[in-house]
Design an enzyme around this catalytic site. Sequence first.
Site, PDB file in Angstrom:
ATOM      1  N   HIS A 178      -6.617  10.291   0.226  1.00 35.53           N
ATOM      2  CA  HIS A 178      -6.905   9.031   0.918  1.00 35.53           C
ATOM      3  C   HIS A 178      -6.777   9.091   2.431  1.00 35.53           C
ATOM      4  CE1 HIS A 178      -5.950   7.837  -3.269  1.00 35.53           C
ATOM      5  NE2 HIS A 178      -7.110   7.226  -3.086  1.00 35.53           N
ATOM      6  N   GLU A 193       0.858  -1.195   0.000  1.00 36.38           N
ATOM      7  CA  GLU A 193       0.000   0.000   0.000  1.00 36.38           C
ATOM      8  C   GLU A 193       0.883   1.231   0.000  1.00 36.38           C
ATOM      9  OE1 GLU A 193      -2.226   2.895  -0.152  1.00 36.38           O
ATOM     10  OE2 GLU A 193      -3.386   1.039  -0.149  1.00 36.38           O
ATOM     11  N   LYS A 194       0.740   2.084  -1.024  1.00 39.63           N
ATOM     12  CA  LYS A 194       1.644   3.228  -1.208  1.00 39.63           C
ATOM     13  C   LYS A 194       1.462   4.366  -0.221  1.00 39.63           C
ATOM     14  CE  LYS A 194      -1.298   5.057  -4.813  1.00 39.63           C
ATOM     15  NZ  LYS A 194      -1.455   5.176  -6.232  1.00 39.63           N
ATOM     16  N   HIS A 195       0.437   4.334   0.634  1.00 39.60           N
ATOM     17  CA  HIS A 195       0.188   5.441   1.557  1.00 39.60           C
ATOM     18  C   HIS A 195       0.768   5.238   2.950  1.00 39.60           C
ATOM     19  CE1 HIS A 195      -2.932   6.025  -1.532  1.00 39.60           C
ATOM     20  NE2 HIS A 195      -2.633   7.304  -1.323  1.00 39.60           N
ATOM     21  N   HIS A 252       4.481   6.862  -4.342  1.00 33.07           N
ATOM     22  CA  HIS A 252       3.269   7.680  -4.302  1.00 33.07           C
ATOM     23  C   HIS A 252       3.394   8.762  -5.370  1.00 33.07           C
ATOM     24  CE1 HIS A 252       0.206  10.424  -2.791  1.00 33.07           C
ATOM     25  NE2 HIS A 252      -0.315   9.366  -2.191  1.00 33.07           N
ATOM     26  N   CYS A 262      -2.489  11.831   3.230  1.00 35.86           N
ATOM     27  CA  CYS A 262      -2.660  11.976   1.787  1.00 35.86           C
ATOM     28  C   CYS A 262      -3.882  12.861   1.565  1.00 35.86           C
ATOM     29  CB  CYS A 262      -2.866  10.611   1.134  1.00 35.86           C
ATOM     30  SG  CYS A 262      -3.300  10.691  -0.622  1.00 35.86           S
ATOM     31  N   HIS A 278      -2.757  14.821  -6.136  1.00 34.79           N
ATOM     32  CA  HIS A 278      -2.672  13.650  -5.255  1.00 34.79           C
ATOM     33  C   HIS A 278      -1.286  13.622  -4.618  1.00 34.79           C
ATOM     34  CE1 HIS A 278      -3.017   8.939  -4.964  1.00 34.79           C
ATOM     35  NE2 HIS A 278      -3.059   9.526  -3.772  1.00 34.79           N
TER      36      HIS A 278
END
Length: 117
Positions: A108, A15-17, A42, A105, A48
């Site tokens: 997100h 998961e990139k976050h 990211h 983010c 974004h």
Amino acid sequence: MKLTETVQTADFKSEKHVPSIHAEKADGVLKITSWVGEEIEHPNTLEHHIAWIKVFFKPEGAKFPIEVGSYEFSAHGEEELYTVPRVEVEVKTDKGGEVYALSYCNIHGLWENAIEC
């Protein structure tokens, strides 16, 4: 709903976050590195991006974590300049404990990670 119920977790490798955390201790100094995008980059565009990362340390035996760094990222594509959401902080301590990182983010929301050191 409580704010803490909105914080998301996952494995930073999938998961990139999620902020990754690495901590090294030597000679009474704890060096902490945290970044978003270690395994999956990211985008960090104007639309974004990671707006900030906060790093906390909770020494063994302490009741609460202590904020040891707060970092804001503001270059999201202006003049082809993009901030890489990566931070380093050093803390003088002889204690072990837990390191927490919280990132935000703009699309997100909040993400967290923690490690023992």
